[in-house]
Design a protein around this motif. Structure first.
Motif, mmCIF file in Angstrom:
data_model
loop_
_atom_site.group_PDB
_atom_site.id
_atom_site.type_symbol
_atom_site.label_atom_id
_atom_site.label_comp_id
_atom_site.label_asym_id
_atom_site.label_seq_id
_atom_site.Cartn_x
_atom_site.Cartn_y
_atom_site.Cartn_z
ATOM 1 N N HIS A 134 27.392 13.681 70.501
ATOM 2 C CA HIS A 134 25.961 12.632 71.533
ATOM 3 C C HIS A 134 26.403 13.455 73.037
ATOM 4 C CE1 HIS A 134 23.454 11.402 69.100
ATOM 5 N NE2 HIS A 134 24.084 11.232 68.105
ATOM 6 N N ARG A 176 18.663 15.686 71.442
ATOM 7 C CA ARG A 176 18.595 15.245 72.351
ATOM 8 C C ARG A 176 18.534 16.033 73.392
ATOM 9 N NH1 ARG A 176 22.902 11.414 72.977
ATOM 10 N NH2 ARG A 176 21.486 10.646 74.319
ATOM 11 N N LEU A 557 21.306 6.768 69.408
ATOM 12 C CA LEU A 557 22.528 7.408 69.239
ATOM 13 C C LEU A 557 22.127 7.195 67.583
ATOM 14 C CD1 LEU A 557 25.090 5.935 70.714
ATOM 15 C CD2 LEU A 557 24.126 8.441 71.334
#
Length: 770
Positions: A134, A176, A557
Motif C-alpha cells: 500500500h 489503488r 486499506l
C-alpha cells in the motif's frame, strides 16, 4: 462523443521472456520498453505501450524482483526534486530494494532492523508485505503525478513465475492506482484464485498479447546451452531449452557453478535470493551451497517477513542434502515449520517439528521445537485447535532445556525468552498474575546479566509485553511507563506508538492518544488498525468529519474488514448520508451475511424508509445471529410498539433490560407498560429511570405523574407534574401543559385556579403550583 476512462490491462504471455542476444538480464529487470512487434489479434485491443517494462520472475532476484526493479527506475527520478516522497515511504523503499538505502533521506532505524541475527527476537507480521504494498502504491502515484503528469504505463511481465510478494504488490497497484495516472499492463497466462486474479477480474480489461512472430535470430555460432544458463533458467525459447537439456550433465553442472561464482562477484541486488541459488542448486556441489547460501537466503527472507520465499528456499535447500543431516538441514527444517506457522498453516508444521525431535539429540534443536509447538497451540493454529494446556506442557519443556544450557550468558538469554513465551500462554489462559510474574522474572534475569547496551531488542520486547499485561490488568499507569521506556529505546518503531495510544485513551489522555496515532501512522507503512482505532476515538470526541476520513482510508486499506463497514455505516447514518450508509451495509452483509451489527443497521435503514416488515425481519435476523444484541431488541420493540403490538414490544424490552439494565431502556419500557395498563411495572421502571435522567428528560416526570394518577396517587401525580413544569426555563413550555391543566380539572371539579396557575406559570416563565 466521450471516451470511456482508461482501465488497466492484462495480457497472456507469449513465452519469449528474454532476448537470446542478451539472455542473462544482467541489467536491472526494469528496462525501457521495446514495443516492436506488438500487434493485435482477434477482437482484443492492443495493450498500451509501456514506459517501463518490469520482469518479475522470482528466479532472478527472489522476493520483489519486479517491485525492486521498478523502484530502481522510479527513485532516481524523484531524488533531489521530490525527496519528501521518498522520505515519507522510506521503509517501503528499503523493504523492496535495500540497495537504494543511500538515496533515502532519514530512513527509520528500528531495533528490529538493526539487530544482528543472533539477537533477533521479534519478527514481522505476515501482513507486513501488504502494508508495504500500500505504501508503494501511494509512492508510485505521487511519482507519476509529479514526474509524469501526462500519465504513465508500467508493464509487469512473468507474474506466473513471480514471488507472492510481487503478485500481492501488483494486486494492490491494480486496486489503488488510477489508470489515468498510472496504468498497468499485467502479463499472466491465467487468472489464479488469489488477490491478483481477483484484482485483474475487477480492475483490468483483457488485451491482446504480443505476437510471437518469427523466432529472433541467434548470434552466429552461439552456445545455446550457455545462453540458457546465462538467462538464469528463465528463457522460454525452445531452442535454448532443448540445447540445455541435451548438454552433458557434468559439463552443465560446471557451467552452473561458474555462473554462480560470476553472480557472487557481481553482487547485484537481490541475486543472492534468486539466480545465485538456482545455479548452486544445479552446480557441482549443491549440498555445499545448501549449507551456506541457502541458509543465509532463508534467514534473510525470514527476517524481512518474506515467509513464502523463506519456505520455498528451505524446502529446496533441504532436498540438496540427500540422506545427510548436518546442522544446516535442521536449521532449514525448523524454518519450514516456523514459516508455516507465520503463514497461518501451522497444522502443517507438526511433522517438521516432530522430525526435529526424532532426528536430533541436540538440546537447542529440541528447545526450539518445543517452543514452536507451544506457539502453535497458543497462537498460530486456527482458534478451534488452540490448547493452552498442551502449550503449557511444551513451553515448560523448553524452559527446562534452556535452564540447562552450559553457557551462562546463553542460559540467561534463552531462559528469559522461554519465560516470555510462557507468559503469553498464561495470558491466553487468563492468568494475568502468572503472566506478569514470568515477564518480571525474564526482565530481572536479563538486567542482571547484561550490560546496558546489550540485547536491546530482546529487552525492549520484554518491556513491551509487560506493558500489554499491565494494561490487561487495568494498570494503565504502569503500562504507559513501560511504553514510554521502550519508545525511548526504539523511537522509530511505529507499533509502540499505536499500542501506547490505546493505553493513553484508556487513561483519559485523549490528545496524547491522538498524537501517538499520528506518530504511528507517520513511522509505519499504511496499516488499517491505526486509522480504524483513531476514527473510533475521534468520533467519541465529536470530530465526526475526521473520523469519517479515517474510516474511508481504513476501508481502502482493507475493504474486507467488516467492522470498518459497520462503524462507517453507523457514522454515515448519524450524518444523514443514507445512500452511502446503505452501500456499506450491503457490502458488509455480502462479506458476513449474519453480522448482527449490519443486520440491525439494515433494519434501521428499512424502518426509516417505512419498509416495516422488512425492517422487522432484519432485526429478527440480527437476534437470531446474536441474541445478546441489545440494540436489535430495542429497535424491534419500537416497531412493535408503533404497530400497536404492545405485548411484543414489552417482551422485547424485557430482553433488552435483562441484558443491559439501563435507565433509558426502563424509561422506554415504562411507556409501553403504561399503554398496556401495567401501571405498577411502569412505575417501578420510572422510579429507576427518573433519578438518572430527569434533568435531561423532564418528560419522564410527566409520564410518572400519569402513571401515579392511573394508580390513584393524585398527590404524587401532581407533585411530579409540578416538578415537570418547573424543569422548563424562561421562554420554554411543556408540550403537556394543556393536558395537565385538563386532567387537573377532572380531579379538582369546579376549581379552575390550579389549571389557570399552570398556564400562567408557563406563559410567564414562573414556577406555578398545580
Amino acid at each position: 462523443m466521450t471516451s470511456s476512462p482508461p482501465r488497466h490491462c492484462w495480457v497472456a504471455s507469449t513465452g519469449a521472456t528474454a532476448d537470446p542476444a542478451d539472455p542473462a538480464g544482467s541489467a536491472d529487470p526494469a528496462a525501457p520498453a521495446d514495443p516492436a512487434g506488438s500487434v493485435t489479434y482477434g477482437d482484443l485491443p492492443p495493450a498500451p505501450e509501456p514506459d517501463i517494462d518490469v520482469r518479475c520472475h522470482r528466479r532472478l532476484r527472489g522476493p520483489y524482483t519486479g517491485g525492486g526493479a521498478l523502484l530502481r527506475a522510479v527513485i532516481p527520478e524523484l531524488a533531489g526534486e521530490h525527496d519528501e516522497f521518498i522520505a515519507a515511504r522510506a521503509t517501503e523503499v528499503i523493504s523492496l530494494a535495500p540497495d537504494l538505502a543511500p538515496q533515502v533521506p532519514i530512513a527509520p532505524q528500528t531495533l528490529t532492523a538493526l539487530a544482528s541475527r543472533a539477537e533477533r527476537t521479534r519478527f514481522y507480521s505476515v501482513a507486513r508485505t501488504l502494508r508495504v504494498s500500500h505504501g508503494v502504491a501511494e509512492l508510485l502515484t505521487d511519482w507519476a503525478r509529479a514526474v509524469r503528469p501526462g500519465g504513465t504505463v508500467i508493464r509487469f511481465r512473468e507474474l506466473d513465475d513471480a514471488d507472492p510478494t510481487d503478485r500481492e504488490l501488483v494486486a494492490v497497484l491494480l486496486r489503488r492506482c488510477d489508470p489515468a495516472v498510472l496504468r498497468l499492463v499485467v502479463e499472466t497466462d491465467g487468472l489464479a484464485d488469489d488477490e491478483l486474479g481477483q484484482a485483474l477480474r475487477t480492475y483490468a480489461d483483457r488485451a491482446a498479447p504480443e505476437a510471437a512472430g518469427t523466432p529472433r535470430a541467434l548470434p552466429e555460432g552461439a552456445d545455446l546451452a550457455q545462453l540458457f544458463i546465462d538467462a538464469d533458467g528463465t528463457s522460454k525459447d525452445s531452442r535454448l531449452m532443448a540445447a540445455y537439456e541435451a548438454s552433458d550433465p557434468a559439463e552443465r553442472a560446471a557451467r552452473h557453478s561458474a555462473r554462480a561464482e560470476l553472480l557472487a562477484e557481481r553482487a547485484e541486488p537481490g541475486v543472492s535470493l534468486g539466480a545465485h541459488l538456482y545455479h548452486l542448486e544445479h552446480g557441482t556441489d549443491p549440498a555445499a551451497g545448501a549449507g551456506t547460501a541457502f541458509v543465509d537466503a532463508c534467514e534473510s527472507c525470514f527476517d524481512s517477513g518474506f515467509y513464502e520465499a523463506a519456505l520455498e528456499i528451505s524446502q529446496r535447500g533441504r532436498a540438496l542434502f540427500g540422506d545427510a543431516r548436518p546442522k544446516p538441514y535442521w536449521n532449514l527444517t525448523n524454518k519450514i515449520g516456523a514459516c508455516l506457522s507465520y503463514l497461518r498453516r501451522g497444522e502443517k508444521g507438526f511433522s517438521y517439528f516432530a522430525e526435529l525431535r526424532s532426528g536430533s539429540t541436540e538440546p537447542e534443536i529440541h528447545m526450539n521445537s518445543c517452543y514452536m509447538m507451544a506457539m502453535l497451540y497458543t497462537r498460530h493454529l486456527p482458534k478451534g485447535m488452540h490448547d493452552e494446556m498442551r502449550a503449557l506442557e511444551w513451553v515448560n519443556t523448553a524452559i527446562a532445556i534452556a535452564d540447562w544450557n552450559p553457557d551462562p550468558h546463553r542460559r540467561v538469554f534463552v531462559g528469559a525468552f522461554m519465560r516470555n513465551a510462557k507468559a503469553l500462554v498464561e495470558l491466553h489462559r487468563a492468568d494475568l498474575d502468572a503472566a506478569l510474574a514470568l515477564v518480571n522474572d525474564a526482565i530481572a534475569m536479563t538486567d542482571e546479566d547484561l550490560g546496558p547496551d546489550e540485547q536491546l531488542l530482546h529487552r525492549s520486547v520484554l518491556r513491551y509485553n509487560r506493558a500489554q499485561i499491565l494494561a490487561a490488568r487495568g494498570d494503565h499507569d504502569g503500562s504507559l511507563a513501560d511504553y514510554d521506556l521502550v519508545i525511548s529505546r526504539d523511537p522509530d518503531y511505529g507499533d509502540y506508538y499505536f499500542e501506547r495510544a490505546g493505553g493513553r485513551r484508556a487513561n483519559g489522555q485523549f490528545d496524547a492518544a491522538l498524537a501517538d496515532y499520528a506518530e504511528a501512522i507517520r513511522l509505519s507503512p499504511p496499516f488499517h488498525e491505526a486509522h480504524f482505532n483513531r476514527a473510533d476515538l475521534l468520533r467519541e470526541l465529536g470530530d465526526e468529519e475526521a473520523a469519517l476520513h479515517d474510516l474511508d482510508y481504513a476501508a481502502i486499506l482493507d475493504p474486507s474488514h467488516v467492522d470498518t463497514l459497520v462503524n462507517r455505516a453507523d457514522l454515515l447514518m448519524a450524518l444523514g448520508e443514507i445512500e452511502q450508509a446503505t452501500a456499506d451495509v450491503e457490502a458488509g452483509l455480502a462479506l458476513d451475511s449474519k453480522n448482527a451489527n449490519l443486520l440491525c443497521a439494515q433494519g434501521t435503514l428499512l424502518a426509516e424508509a417505512e419498509e416495516v416488515d422488512a425492517a422487522f425481519s432484519s432485526f429478527t435476523a440480527a437476534l437470531e445471529s446474536d441474541p445478546s444484541f441489545v440494540a436489535a431488541w430495542v429497535n424491534r420493540a419500537v416497531l412493535s410498539y408503533s404497530a400497536g403490538r404492545l405485548p411484543e414490544a414489552v417482551d422485547d424490552l424485557d430482553h433488552a433490560v435483562e441484558l443491559a439494565d439501563d435507565p433509558v431502556l426502563r424509561g422506554n419500557r415504562a411507556l409501553a407498560l403504561y399503554d398496556l395498563g401495567a401501571y405498577e411495572r411502569a412505575l417501578a421502571d420510572l422510579d429507576i429511570a427518573i433519578p438518572a435522567l430527569a434533568d435531561e428528560d423532564p418528560e419522564l416526570l410527566y409520564r410518572r405523574g400519569a402513571v401515579r394518577l392511573a394508580l390513584g396517587e393524585t398527590d404524587g401525580a401532581f407533585a411530579d407534574w409540578r416538578d415537570h413544569l418547573a424543569a422548563y426555563g424562561e421562554g420554554e413550555a411543556s408540550p403537556f401543559v394543556e393536558e395537565i391543566a385538563e386532567r387537573m380539572r377532572e380531579f379538582v371539579p369546579g376549581d379552575g385556579e390550579s389549571a389557570t396557575g399552570v398556564r400562567e406559570s408557563v406563559s410567564s416563565g414562573r414556577e406555578g403550583t398545580a
